[in-house]
Design a protein around this motif. Sequence first.
Motif, PDB file in Angstrom:
ATOM      1  N   LEU A  33       0.823  -1.206   0.000  1.00  0.00           N
ATOM      2  CA  LEU A  33       0.000   0.000   0.000  1.00  0.00           C
ATOM      3  C   LEU A  33       0.858   1.257   0.000  1.00  0.00           C
ATOM      4  CD1 LEU A  33      -2.422  -0.889   2.922  1.00  0.00           C
ATOM      5  CD2 LEU A  33      -3.038  -0.771   0.515  1.00  0.00           C
ATOM      6  N   ASP A  34       0.372   2.302  -0.681  1.00  0.00           N
ATOM      7  CA  ASP A  34       0.942   3.620  -0.432  1.00  0.00           C
ATOM      8  C   ASP A  34       0.600   3.911   1.021  1.00  0.00           C
ATOM      9  OD1 ASP A  34       1.768   3.945  -3.044  1.00  0.00           O
ATOM     10  OD2 ASP A  34      -0.066   5.002  -3.641  1.00  0.00           O
ATOM     11  N   ASP A  36       1.950   2.253   3.538  1.00  0.00           N
ATOM     12  CA  ASP A  36       2.098   1.029   4.329  1.00  0.00           C
ATOM     13  C   ASP A  36       2.913   1.248   5.605  1.00  0.00           C
ATOM     14  OD1 ASP A  36       0.958  -1.470   4.209  1.00  0.00           O
ATOM     15  OD2 ASP A  36       2.305  -2.242   2.673  1.00  0.00           O
ATOM     16  N   HIS A  66      -7.547  -2.175   5.024  1.00  0.00           N
ATOM     17  CA  HIS A  66      -7.114  -2.324   3.641  1.00  0.00           C
ATOM     18  C   HIS A  66      -6.782  -3.762   3.298  1.00  0.00           C
ATOM     19  CE1 HIS A  66      -7.148   1.759   2.059  1.00  0.00           C
ATOM     20  NE2 HIS A  66      -7.083   2.086   3.325  1.00  0.00           N
TER      21      HIS A  66
END
Length: 138
Positions: A33-34, A36, A66
């Motif tokens: 994930l961006d 993370d 997420h």
Amino acid sequence: MIDWYIEQVFAARTWKLRKEVFSPEGKLAEVMLDGDFEATHFAAYDGNEVVGVLSLISSGDTYTIHFLAVAPDLRMKGIGTALLHYARLFIHTFAGKYLLANVTGDQQHFWTSNGFVLLKQHEDTVTYSLSITDDPIH
């Protein structure tokens, strides 16, 4: 019986199981994930093996799941619910008010049995919401 436990972990500890569950034939980058490294992550362990993960990103008093993944051979044993319980306690501790989950597939029973309500539905995803302030779990 599984002898597992849950703890908060760094993002990298969740990537292997995320990849196995969400992108088995793909690349690791597909499950990163961006944000993370700013997110909060929990892992369920059976011994030294990660058997479940949950990743949260916060925005103000709202937290969004997420990734929630459980090893396929260990599903339906309470690991996902335990991870969710742990996350709910964490969010309550930090005065969070809402927990959202954007999911695909037929997972309605899991979310509604854990107190979530349907918030919105799109073509490919469904968003469930849980009010932490009304949450009886804490």
